[in-house]
Design a protein around this motif. Structure first.
Motif, mmCIF file in Angstrom:
data_model
loop_
_atom_site.group_PDB
_atom_site.id
_atom_site.type_symbol
_atom_site.label_atom_id
_atom_site.label_comp_id
_atom_site.label_asym_id
_atom_site.label_seq_id
_atom_site.Cartn_x
_atom_site.Cartn_y
_atom_site.Cartn_z
ATOM 1 N N TRP A 217 0.792 -1.097 -0.016
ATOM 2 C CA TRP A 217 -0.090 -0.068 0.093
ATOM 3 C C TRP A 217 1.003 1.270 -0.045
ATOM 4 C CZ3 TRP A 217 -3.582 -0.985 4.793
ATOM 5 C CH2 TRP A 217 -4.168 -2.091 4.763
ATOM 6 N N GLN A 218 1.921 1.136 0.997
ATOM 7 C CA GLN A 218 2.689 2.450 1.031
ATOM 8 C C GLN A 218 3.600 2.589 -0.045
ATOM 9 O OE1 GLN A 218 3.125 5.463 2.067
ATOM 10 N NE2 GLN A 218 2.289 4.636 4.059
ATOM 11 N N TYR A 254 -5.751 5.945 -4.764
ATOM 12 C CA TYR A 254 -5.032 5.027 -5.340
ATOM 13 C C TYR A 254 -4.401 5.268 -6.868
ATOM 14 C CZ TYR A 254 -4.046 0.136 -6.805
ATOM 15 O OH TYR A 254 -3.345 -0.887 -7.614
ATOM 16 N N CYS A 255 -3.158 4.861 -7.158
ATOM 17 C CA CYS A 255 -2.743 5.394 -8.418
ATOM 18 C C CYS A 255 -2.789 4.277 -9.796
ATOM 19 C CB CYS A 255 -1.368 5.673 -8.372
ATOM 20 S SG CYS A 255 -0.270 4.464 -7.848
ATOM 21 N N GLN A 256 -3.032 3.039 -9.396
ATOM 22 C CA GLN A 256 -3.165 2.085 -10.467
ATOM 23 C C GLN A 256 -4.714 1.435 -10.858
ATOM 24 O OE1 GLN A 256 -0.252 -0.942 -9.186
ATOM 25 N NE2 GLN A 256 0.423 -0.920 -11.103
ATOM 26 N N GLY A 267 -5.120 3.345 1.869
ATOM 27 C CA GLY A 267 -4.361 2.173 1.032
ATOM 28 C C GLY A 267 -4.928 1.162 -0.115
ATOM 29 N N GLU A 268 -4.677 0.257 -0.079
ATOM 30 C CA GLU A 268 -5.339 -0.852 -0.981
ATOM 31 C C GLU A 268 -6.076 -1.536 -0.197
ATOM 32 O OE1 GLU A 268 -2.347 -2.512 -3.649
ATOM 33 O OE2 GLU A 268 -1.037 -0.925 -3.741
ATOM 34 N N TRP A 269 -6.593 -1.647 0.972
ATOM 35 C CA TRP A 269 -7.371 -2.530 1.374
ATOM 36 C C TRP A 269 -8.777 -2.819 0.971
ATOM 37 C CZ3 TRP A 269 -8.473 -6.081 5.141
ATOM 38 C CH2 TRP A 269 -9.737 -6.273 5.499
ATOM 39 N N PHE A 270 -9.533 -1.823 0.430
ATOM 40 C CA PHE A 270 -10.878 -2.107 -0.026
ATOM 41 C C PHE A 270 -10.843 -2.700 -1.469
ATOM 42 C CE2 PHE A 270 -12.043 1.266 3.116
ATOM 43 C CZ PHE A 270 -12.999 0.290 3.695
ATOM 44 N N LEU A 271 -9.551 -2.416 -2.278
ATOM 45 C CA LEU A 271 -9.681 -2.865 -3.485
ATOM 46 C C LEU A 271 -9.182 -4.372 -3.706
ATOM 47 C CD1 LEU A 271 -7.097 -0.043 -4.452
ATOM 48 C CD2 LEU A 271 -9.744 -0.101 -4.546
ATOM 49 N N TRP A 272 -8.406 -5.110 -2.838
ATOM 50 C CA TRP A 272 -7.971 -6.374 -3.097
ATOM 51 C C TRP A 272 -7.996 -7.188 -1.934
ATOM 52 C CZ3 TRP A 272 -8.013 -5.014 -7.672
ATOM 53 C CH2 TRP A 272 -7.353 -3.849 -8.021
ATOM 54 N N GLU A 273 -8.290 -6.475 -0.930
ATOM 55 C CA GLU A 273 -8.302 -7.721 0.495
ATOM 56 C C GLU A 273 -9.490 -7.594 1.326
ATOM 57 O OE1 GLU A 273 -4.604 -6.440 3.068
ATOM 58 O OE2 GLU A 273 -3.932 -5.651 1.163
ATOM 59 N N PHE A 274 -10.125 -6.578 1.252
ATOM 60 C CA PHE A 274 -11.506 -6.617 1.982
ATOM 61 C C PHE A 274 -12.448 -7.698 1.425
ATOM 62 C CE2 PHE A 274 -15.858 -4.403 2.910
ATOM 63 C CZ PHE A 274 -15.918 -4.796 4.126
ATOM 64 N N LEU A 302 4.037 -15.879 14.092
ATOM 65 C CA LEU A 302 3.316 -16.565 13.015
ATOM 66 C C LEU A 302 3.037 -17.998 13.357
ATOM 67 C CD1 LEU A 302 5.848 -15.241 10.180
ATOM 68 C CD2 LEU A 302 3.718 -14.433 10.752
ATOM 69 N N GLU A 303 3.429 -18.530 14.510
ATOM 70 C CA GLU A 303 3.490 -19.875 14.825
ATOM 71 C C GLU A 303 2.270 -19.875 15.527
ATOM 72 O OE1 GLU A 303 7.181 -21.583 16.183
ATOM 73 O OE2 GLU A 303 8.052 -20.625 14.614
ATOM 74 N N ARG A 304 1.431 -19.259 15.917
ATOM 75 C CA ARG A 304 0.255 -19.433 16.798
ATOM 76 C C ARG A 304 -0.948 -19.761 16.128
ATOM 77 N NH1 ARG A 304 -2.520 -14.072 16.587
ATOM 78 N NH2 ARG A 304 -1.259 -12.652 15.729
ATOM 79 N N ALA A 305 -0.846 -19.738 14.608
ATOM 80 C CA ALA A 305 -2.081 -19.948 13.721
ATOM 81 C C ALA A 305 -1.611 -21.435 13.282
ATOM 82 C CB ALA A 305 -2.225 -18.942 12.910
ATOM 83 N N LYS A 306 -2.991 -21.957 12.544
ATOM 84 C CA LYS A 306 -2.792 -23.144 11.726
ATOM 85 C C LYS A 306 -2.415 -22.659 10.225
ATOM 86 C CE LYS A 306 -5.918 -25.753 14.678
ATOM 87 N NZ LYS A 306 -7.156 -26.464 14.740
ATOM 88 N N GLY A 307 -2.987 -21.630 9.866
ATOM 89 C CA GLY A 307 -2.729 -21.284 8.619
ATOM 90 C C GLY A 307 -2.497 -19.688 8.459
ATOM 91 N N PHE A 308 -1.858 -19.149 7.480
ATOM 92 C CA PHE A 308 -1.437 -17.846 7.101
ATOM 93 C C PHE A 308 -1.808 -17.549 5.793
ATOM 94 C CE2 PHE A 308 1.381 -14.846 5.277
ATOM 95 C CZ PHE A 308 1.834 -13.853 6.260
ATOM 96 N N LEU A 309 -2.547 -16.202 5.631
ATOM 97 C CA LEU A 309 -3.158 -15.767 4.604
ATOM 98 C C LEU A 309 -2.362 -14.569 4.218
ATOM 99 C CD1 LEU A 309 -6.700 -16.176 5.351
ATOM 100 C CD2 LEU A 309 -5.439 -18.022 4.260
ATOM 101 N N SER A 310 -1.695 -14.714 2.729
ATOM 102 C CA SER A 310 -1.058 -13.585 1.994
ATOM 103 C C SER A 310 -2.110 -13.004 0.945
ATOM 104 C CB SER A 310 0.131 -13.595 1.374
ATOM 105 O OG SER A 310 0.409 -12.989 0.280
ATOM 106 N N VAL A 311 -2.573 -11.639 1.077
ATOM 107 C CA VAL A 311 -3.906 -11.556 0.316
ATOM 108 C C VAL A 311 -3.540 -10.361 -0.760
ATOM 109 C CG1 VAL A 311 -6.029 -10.627 0.606
ATOM 110 C CG2 VAL A 311 -4.895 -12.124 2.468
ATOM 111 N N GLY A 312 -4.059 -10.320 -1.863
ATOM 112 C CA GLY A 312 -4.146 -9.275 -2.886
ATOM 113 C C GLY A 312 -2.840 -8.964 -3.496
ATOM 114 N N HIS A 313 -2.236 -7.930 -3.164
ATOM 115 C CA HIS A 313 -1.159 -7.403 -3.912
ATOM 116 C C HIS A 313 0.017 -7.382 -2.795
ATOM 117 C CE1 HIS A 313 0.771 -3.868 -6.825
ATOM 118 N NE2 HIS A 313 1.410 -5.117 -6.809
ATOM 119 N N ASP A 314 0.720 -8.322 -2.691
ATOM 120 C CA ASP A 314 1.506 -8.364 -1.509
ATOM 121 C C ASP A 314 3.217 -8.355 -2.001
ATOM 122 O OD1 ASP A 314 2.490 -8.809 1.062
ATOM 123 O OD2 ASP A 314 2.263 -10.844 1.176
ATOM 124 N N GLU A 315 3.712 -7.250 -2.634
ATOM 125 C CA GLU A 315 4.593 -7.154 -3.496
ATOM 126 C C GLU A 315 5.901 -7.069 -2.673
ATOM 127 O OE1 GLU A 315 6.310 -4.650 -7.268
ATOM 128 O OE2 GLU A 315 4.328 -4.519 -6.610
#
Length: 529
Positions: A217-218, A254-256, A267-274, A302-315
């Motif tokens: 986002w930044q 947002y510029c793209q 940021g990009e929250w509403f575009l790709w992640e919400f 990170l190890e407190r969860a069973k699964g980790f989700l990377s979302v949207g545009h995670d560059e």
């Protein structure tokens, strides 16, 4: 009515601060019936989507209980304006938060500027499902006096690092559930609006961790005018080192891809992640939220969860993020990259001008070997050392030219557990779900499977030479890593209030029962790991 720390009036809706009430508990037991009596999870089948909506009981039921509270669509901005001279900012009312993420009981500051000076208010919402409304109102802060804060000078490496005074600070209530929180700023003069955004994190064990892609986002934030990670003073799509960006500034428009003034400040929250968060919380999934910076700072978290989700545009990843996530996978964490262009640019996090750590960053490398085709598109990329690990070692597939394009998401392994219950056959595709950036060049990881693949296009019927690769590879402890190979995966899951469908190269078609079932299969396997 109570006073906030700045002395302005603060209103909040009365709510139960002691958890679930006896009435709510009885209502839940009646609704859950035999499932509750047996101690199992309640399963609701929805014939229209063929998706199971699971409501686990006990402490993991926090998200479902939260989403039973009254929702509102008042979080949506209704009157916005962009300064045409800058193209990105809303100087009439704009702000930023002192932290990207904050724990319950900690303090966060809100730095706001109004030009011309005018009183303003700040309303805070938690984003989720809430019966389809998408948000819950928590606090009304203000009115505040409103001042015009100074535009920061251009610093080293073109950084714009604001040193604004806070209009107020807030101690996060202990009963605020982890999530993404939106502040809606409304200026009294002309009633113009923009947003601030922050994440409330916690340390609890949970089924899922949802990582917000806020370093990206930044990186694309051009506030106040052409000062993104992509602007070196000469090029507007620069891809080299020597440019710094700071979290101490508002998010501009947002510029793209999309013209989205209603998301200004978020940021990009509403575009790709919400859309993914909205869908997860509609199902009552046991999910907790973090920032990219939490992945950087807190490997054990990170190890407190069973699964980790990377979302949207995670560059954009620091080497610490890369190593911490690989270490968590080695320790047994399941990962789903429901995203595209993941771990492409390597960043170096730095202190801001006040000495606060991790508030500024610079692009210092590319995760992968030198790619002459990419350097032809972005000549400034040749200035990077290309000495970082290949992102495909983490994700399963990497960032290769032409990187951009669209495609149908085409099944390549119909007998894989991923496709259970979808009815998908070999070669069948979900229209337009791949875009606008994707992954190719699968890694030589033992056991890696190619589950979806196909050619990418610059326009329908116009191939651009790319081949995307969606993959699954096994971890060392019966865990797995899935790579969807698309920024637009969440478009196939839901379309919350205010959602704008992207359309470039190709166009995704919105919620699809096959994408929903594939994602449900991923989550089920994570929970049962």
């Amino acid at each position: 009515m109570k006073q906030n720390e700045s002395g302005s009036a603060q209103k909040s809706r009365p709510e139960n601060k002691g958890g679930i009430t006896r009435r709510e508990l009885l209502k839940g037991i009646v609704g859950l019936g035999a499932a509750a009596a047996s101690g199992c999870s309640h399963v609701e089948r929805r014939p229209s989507t063929r998706i199971e909506k699971q409501f686990p009981l006990g402490r993991s039921d926090l998200v479902r209980r939260e989403n039973e509270k009254p929702g509102t669509r008042d979080w949506l901005l209704t009157k916005t304006r962009i300064d045409p001279a800058t193209k990105y900012r809303c100087p009439w009312i704009e702000g930023y938060c002192s932290q990207t993420s904050v724990g319950a009981g900690d303090r966060i500051g809100f730095q706001v500027s109004t030009n011309p000076p005018s009183p303003f208010t700040l309303d805070i919402y938690r984003m989720g499902y809430y019966g389809g409304a998408g948000g819950r109102h928590l606090l009304s802060l203000g009115p505040f006096r409103g001042v015009t804060q100074p535009e920061p000078p251009v610093g080293n490496n073109r950084v714009r690092d604001c040193r604004w005074e806070p209009c107020t600070t807030l101690k996060i209530p202990r009963d605020w559930l982890s999530g993404v929180y939106l502040g809606k700023l409304t200026v009294e003069r002309e009633r113009l609006q923009s947003c601030v955004i922050f994440i409330v994190r916690d340390g609890r064990a949970a089924d899922l961790i949802f990582q917000c892609s806020d370093t990206t986002w930044q990186a694309y934030n051009r506030w106040p005018s052409q000062f993104a990670l992509y602007d070196d003073g000469n090029e507007h799509w620069y891809w080299g080192p020597g440019v710094d960006v700071s979290f101490n500034r508002p998010y501009g428009k947002y510029c793209q891809i999309l013209d989205a003034p209603l998301s200004t400040g978020s940021g990009e929250w509403f575009l790709w992640e919400f859309p993914l968060a909205y869908w997860l919380e509609s199902r009552g999934e046991d999910v907790t939220y973090i920032s990219n910076l939490d992945t950087h700072n807190d490997p054990k978290g990170l190890e407190r969860a069973k699964g980790f989700l990377s979302v949207g545009h995670d560059e954009y990843y620091s080497i610490e993020m890369f190593n911490n996530l690989r270490g968590a996978i080695a320790a047994g964490l399941n990962v789903a990259f429901l995203s595209g262009n993941v771990c492409c640019g390597r960043i170096d996090l730095k202190p801001d001008s006040a000495g606060r750590s991790n508030r500024v960053f610079e692009r210092i490398d590319f995760y992968g070997p030198r790619d002459d085709a990419e350097i032809k598109r972005f000549p400034s990329m040749a200035r990077l050392p290309h000495q970082s690990p290949n992102s495909n070692l983490l994700v399963g597939a990497g960032n290769v030219a032409p990187t951009t394009g669209g495609a149908d998401w085409i099944c390549a392994k119909a007998d894989h557990w991923l496709f259970e219950g979808t009815g998908m056959k070999q070669g069948e595709g979900i229209p337009g779900l791949v875009g606008w950036e994707w992954h190719g060049d699968p890694a030589a990881i033992p056991g890696l499977e190619l589950v979806a693949t196909g050619p990418t296009q610059d326009a329908p019927g116009k191939l651009n030479g790319g081949i995307y690769a969606a993959t699954v590879y096994p971890g060392p402890k019966a865990n797995f890593v899935f790579n969807a190979s698309s920024c637009w995966w969440a478009d196939g899951l839901s379309e919350p209030p205010g959602y704008l469908r992207p359309s470039v190269y190709t166009t995704p078609k919105g919620p699809d029962p096959r994408a929903q079932r594939i994602t449900a299969n991923l989550l089920k396997r994570m929970r049962n790991a």
